[in-house]
Design a protein around this motif. Structure first.
Motif, mmCIF file in Angstrom:
data_model
loop_
_atom_site.group_PDB
_atom_site.id
_atom_site.type_symbol
_atom_site.label_atom_id
_atom_site.label_comp_id
_atom_site.label_asym_id
_atom_site.label_seq_id
_atom_site.Cartn_x
_atom_site.Cartn_y
_atom_site.Cartn_z
ATOM 1 N N LEU A 198 27.465 68.726 25.667
ATOM 2 C CA LEU A 198 28.187 68.756 26.934
ATOM 3 C C LEU A 198 28.692 67.388 27.375
ATOM 4 N N VAL A 199 28.588 66.397 26.511
ATOM 5 C CA VAL A 199 29.070 65.061 26.855
ATOM 6 C C VAL A 199 30.599 65.061 26.884
ATOM 7 N N ARG A 200 31.164 64.462 27.925
ATOM 8 C CA ARG A 200 32.604 64.274 28.052
ATOM 9 C C ARG A 200 32.878 62.801 28.346
ATOM 10 N N SER A 201 34.149 62.413 28.354
ATOM 11 C CA SER A 201 34.506 61.001 28.490
ATOM 12 C C SER A 201 33.882 60.342 29.700
ATOM 13 N N SER A 202 33.834 61.094 30.815
ATOM 14 C CA SER A 202 33.357 60.491 32.051
ATOM 15 C C SER A 202 31.958 60.950 32.432
ATOM 16 N N PHE A 203 31.298 61.699 31.576
ATOM 17 C CA PHE A 203 29.983 62.247 31.894
ATOM 18 C C PHE A 203 28.955 61.111 31.984
ATOM 19 N N ILE A 214 30.384 61.243 22.371
ATOM 20 C CA ILE A 214 30.586 62.262 21.334
ATOM 21 C C ILE A 214 30.197 63.600 21.951
ATOM 22 N N GLY A 215 31.134 64.545 21.989
ATOM 23 C CA GLY A 215 30.863 65.837 22.615
ATOM 24 C C GLY A 215 31.401 67.000 21.801
ATOM 25 N N GLN A 216 31.067 68.209 22.231
ATOM 26 C CA GLN A 216 31.497 69.440 21.577
ATOM 27 C C GLN A 216 32.859 69.874 22.115
ATOM 28 N N TYR A 217 33.790 70.205 21.225
ATOM 29 C CA TYR A 217 35.061 70.797 21.664
ATOM 30 C C TYR A 217 34.814 72.230 22.112
ATOM 31 N N LEU A 218 35.306 72.558 23.308
ATOM 32 C CA LEU A 218 35.234 73.918 23.837
ATOM 33 C C LEU A 218 36.649 74.407 24.099
ATOM 34 N N ARG A 219 36.959 75.572 23.609
ATOM 35 C CA ARG A 219 38.325 76.105 23.705
ATOM 36 C C ARG A 219 38.617 76.556 25.141
ATOM 37 N N PRO A 220 39.604 75.940 25.823
ATOM 38 C CA PRO A 220 39.870 76.300 27.215
ATOM 39 C C PRO A 220 40.477 77.688 27.395
ATOM 40 N N SER A 221 41.279 78.161 26.418
ATOM 41 C CA SER A 221 41.953 79.448 26.553
ATOM 42 C C SER A 221 42.403 79.911 25.176
ATOM 43 N N PRO A 222 42.871 81.164 25.050
ATOM 44 C CA PRO A 222 43.382 81.635 23.749
ATOM 45 C C PRO A 222 44.617 80.884 23.279
ATOM 46 N N ASN A 223 45.257 80.117 24.172
ATOM 47 C CA ASN A 223 46.442 79.351 23.796
ATOM 48 C C ASN A 223 46.101 78.017 23.140
ATOM 49 N N THR A 246 35.378 48.060 26.430
ATOM 50 C CA THR A 246 36.236 49.078 25.819
ATOM 51 C C THR A 246 35.406 50.311 25.479
ATOM 52 N N LYS A 247 36.018 51.463 25.669
ATOM 53 C CA LYS A 247 35.294 52.726 25.522
ATOM 54 C C LYS A 247 36.209 53.760 24.874
ATOM 55 N N SER A 248 35.610 54.685 24.103
ATOM 56 C CA SER A 248 36.388 55.765 23.501
ATOM 57 C C SER A 248 35.474 56.967 23.296
ATOM 58 N N GLY A 249 36.082 58.088 22.903
ATOM 59 C CA GLY A 249 35.302 59.295 22.678
ATOM 60 C C GLY A 249 35.930 60.186 21.635
ATOM 61 N N ILE A 250 35.095 60.993 20.971
ATOM 62 C CA ILE A 250 35.587 61.962 19.992
ATOM 63 C C ILE A 250 34.929 63.311 20.260
ATOM 64 N N MET A 251 35.584 64.374 19.784
ATOM 65 C CA MET A 251 35.058 65.735 19.881
ATOM 66 C C MET A 251 34.648 66.213 18.495
ATOM 67 N N LEU A 252 33.621 67.031 18.440
ATOM 68 C CA LEU A 252 33.212 67.680 17.203
ATOM 69 C C LEU A 252 33.441 69.188 17.329
ATOM 70 N N GLY A 253 33.593 69.845 16.191
ATOM 71 C CA GLY A 253 33.766 71.294 16.194
ATOM 72 C C GLY A 253 35.174 71.761 15.905
ATOM 73 N N LEU A 254 36.077 70.837 15.525
ATOM 74 C CA LEU A 254 37.463 71.191 15.229
ATOM 75 C C LEU A 254 37.728 71.356 13.736
ATOM 76 N N GLU A 285 33.378 75.248 14.807
ATOM 77 C CA GLU A 285 31.919 75.205 14.712
ATOM 78 C C GLU A 285 31.317 74.737 16.039
ATOM 79 N N TYR A 286 30.207 75.364 16.445
ATOM 80 C CA TYR A 286 29.401 74.853 17.536
ATOM 81 C C TYR A 286 28.301 73.990 16.910
ATOM 82 N N VAL A 287 28.391 72.702 17.154
ATOM 83 C CA VAL A 287 27.500 71.736 16.515
ATOM 84 C C VAL A 287 26.155 71.724 17.245
#
Length: 696
Positions: A673-678, A631-640, A599-607, A646-648
């Motif tokens: 730069l870690v993502r779920s499948s990285f 565990i990775g950094q949240y990066l905003r994909p667009s202004p929407n 079993t595997k899971s992931g979370i983002m930081l910076g929200l 915070e950049y951790v």
């Protein structure tokens, strides 16, 4: 605009409006409103932003506005600047010749969505088994039309915050019903043992659905105490959707209309601390400068879903109405997939024979609602946030503004792709007609992974039925469209790539009754026929349905990944259609049903999460059987999308990785730069760091 409305061919798409400046939008909106005259009535809810409210013919709460609209006999169109359940109520009360329009159909309500009719039906069956025909269903106005109809069909009642006292008085406490006779129904509990046992006891007089308003739960009893200590003589005035202890601690409690009346009737110099949506508090402060009006909470966001109705969407609806076109109808949107005809972004199924009708397709693949054309429809891009996720740094002056983009620190900058196996990977995926989450979610590691010859394949189409605040995958209405040939093509592509470790994910498919689990199972089977690769699946929550999860588990992938994404407090904004406990329960079930599957899971930081909340999330994951963690950094994909709070720094990611190791995770990847499948192959132990991911 004539006396009838076209179901719209040739209507102008929203893309023509998204980039207009505020001055142009305002000028054209007034022009369209003058042209339409009394044929269109615009309703503005009290929680709406001022730049929209200035065009409203009537202002009020949801029920008052619905009643007012029905009295406007000259109007053939009602434009409701509120959220979905409000527009549904107006549609129920409208006259036969009228049409109700919601400028953005994705303006929902997190509280209304917590009581889904399928869950309510199940709860009703279990409760009537225990109590017989002795239950009276009561629903709040902030619920779907389906739930209101459910109560009406069973001799129940619909109440508002104005008359709730006569029905239940917040939680029936003031009626004299003791708290020990109130039980809470946990709609997220699949197993009866996890539901409050008092629900089934004869002494239970009130059974409460476990739900809340994500705006009003931000107010606390501590805030009441702090504002009284800071301001002598202040009156605390709150909405009854606030937590029970806040309601009891306040001086006055009442509906939105009640709050407005109290302020209007108060003498000059009165000091108020008001616990309700920030746009209304801000408006009251501007309208009554003779009084001292502040929010009970210093930093608070507007209602995220209400804020989806913006000036651009209002103009879009009005100008299309002036041209005789109508779209965004709440009466059709959830019933038969219509209501999106103003958008030009409609994807038709390919004509090259790609769609295969499988005669062996199981009957479990069914679509919610009435039959509809299996034609995916892409939704126009609109803001997926209402200011911020955490409330940090957003006060009255910034109520209608989201944080802008922040400059990327050096540790988040990546090189452009183009070397290694990049071109070969791209060509292979295109040749097999497959989507990847690498592209759809705009992953910063795309170049790195494709150069390694690896990619995360995304099945079940490219349109997601959910609208999470962080995700770049396109929202839309797949309308039951299923490509039955996709599992074969995925199997062939994986074999051609020659990978030791394969990751398969999907969009959320809440339109399908099996959540897409049948296709997941078939993809796993097709890969097994052709390859010895380790199979990892990154799955949605299937709305908590155990049978759908069991279907994937029985297909025996090697790793099942389901991301928690963020801490519990931020879930209502970051993942409004998901539930924190439901995601944890999914991981627990997998670990208990088949201990051979990791079993595997992931979370983002910076929200905007706090460190204690991250610590709790990690502990919860371990307690529910999660073995592998990212565990990775949240990066905003667009202004929407949601802003980055915070950049951790990489040092903190290393510290969180060490902490996760200490808590007992089998393997952890933690970095900006870690993502779920990285490097999923390295995390699962399929290959050693630096070793080739290719087989053979």
């Amino acid at each position: 605009m004539t006396g009838t409305l076209d179901r719209t061919r040739g209507a102008r798409p929203f893309s023509e409006y998204a980039g207009l400046d505020a001055a142009t939008i305002r000028e054209r909106t007034w022009a369209a409103k003058r042209e339409l005259g009394r044929r269109v009535v615009i309703l503005g809810h009290h929680y709406q932003r001022e730049s929209v409210m200035e065009f409203a013919d009537f202002r009020g709460d949801s029920f008052k506005l619905s009643q007012l609209a029905a009295t406007q006999a000259e109007a053939i169109a009602i434009v409701f600047c509120g959220v979905h359940f409000m527009a549904e109520s107006a549609d129920v009360l409208r006259q036969p010749h009228q049409t109700v329009i919601l400028p953005d159909l994705k303006a929902g309500c997190s509280m209304a969505d917590m009581a889904v009719i399928e869950d309510v039906d199940e709860a009703w069956e279990r409760l009537t088994e225990a109590h017989g025909d002795t239950i009276v269903p009561v629903t709040y106005m902030n619920s779907s039309a389906a739930l209101k109809a459910f109560c009406g069909a069973r001799g129940g009642v619909v109440c508002t915050s104005s008359n709730a006292r006569a029905v239940l008085d917040n939680t029936a406490y003031a009626m004299g019903v003791p708290l020990e006779h109130m039980a809470e129904w946990d709609y997220r509990a699949e197993n009866l043992s996890r539901v409050n046992a008092r629900c089934f006891e004869p002494g239970a007089r009130i059974i409460l659905w476990r739900g809340f308003c994500s705006v009003h739960t931000k107010f606390t009893k501590q805030q009441v105490e702090e504002v009284r200590a800071a301001h002598e003589g202040v009156k605390v005035l709150v909405h009854p959707e606030c937590p029970f202890e806040v309601v009891r601690a306040a001086d006055l409690t009442g509906s939105t209309e009640f709050i407005i009346q109290q302020v209007e009737q108060a003498p000059p110099g009165t000091r108020w601390a008001i616990g309700t949506e920030i746009n209304l508090v801000h408006r009251l402060a501007l309208q009554h400068p003779e009084q001292h009006i502040q929010s009970l909470q210093k930093n608070v966001c507007p209602c995220a879903t209400m804020n989806r109705i913006d000036p651009a969407h209002l103009l879009w609806a009005l100008e299309n109405l002036a041209a005789g076109h109508v779209g965004q109808r709440p009466d059709r949107a959830l019933r038969d997939g219509e209501g999106l005809s103003m958008s030009e972004d409609t994807m038709e199924p390919p004509e090259d024979g790609l769609v295969v009708i499988d005669p062996e397709a199981p009957p479990a693949i069914q679509v919610y609602g009435a039959p509809r054309p299996a034609v995916p429809q892409r939704l126009p891009l609109t803001p997926r946030f209402g200011g911020c996720a955490s409330g940090a740094g957003v006060g009255l002056a910034a109520a209608a503004q989201g944080a802008g983009f922040r400059r990327l620190p050096d540790w988040l900058k990546v090189k452009l792709p183009g070397s290694g196996d990049y071109a070969e990977t791209r060509s292979l995926l295109k040749r097999h007609g497959l989507h990847t989450v690498c592209e759809e979610a705009r992953c910063p590691n795309l170049g790195h992974c494709w150069e390694r010859g690896t990619a995360t394949i995304m099945i079940l189409g490219e349109l997601c039925t959910r609208r999470c605040g962080f995700c770049a995958v396109a929202p839309g209405k797949p309308n039951g469209y299923v490509d039955w040939d996709e599992p074969r093509r995925v199997g062939e592509a994986v074999a051609a790539m020659g990978l030791r470790h394969t990751v398969i994910t999907s969009v959320a498919r809440d339109d399908l009754k099996d959540g897409g689990s049948t296709i997941f199972a078939r993809v796993i089977q097709e890969i097994r026929k052709r390859s010895e690769t380790v199979i990892e699946v990154l799955i949605p929550d299937f709305r908590g349905h155990a049978d759908d999860l069991r279907r994937v588990v029985d297909a025996a992938p090697d790793v099942i990944n389901h991301n928690l994404e963020t801490v519990e407090r931020l879930h209502p904004v970051v993942r409004p259609s998901a539930r924190y406990e439901r995601s944890l329960e999914l991981l627990r079930r997998v670990s208990e049903w088949d201990d051979g599957i990791k079993t595997k899971s992931g979370i983002m930081l910076g929200l905007g999460e706090r460190e204690d909340e991250v610590e709790q999330a990690l502990a919860d994951l371990v307690a529910h059987g999660c073995q592998l963690l990212t565990i990775g950094q949240y990066l905003r994909p667009s202004p929407n999308h949601l802003p980055v709070i915070e950049y951790v720094h990489p040092d903190r990611f290393r510290a969180w990785g060490a902490r996760a190791d200490a808590l007992g995770f089998e393997s952890v990847a933690s970095g900006p730069l870690v993502r779920s499948s990285f490097h999923a192959d390295e995390l699962a132990g399929t290959v050693r760091p630096g070793e080739s991911s290719k087989a053979g």
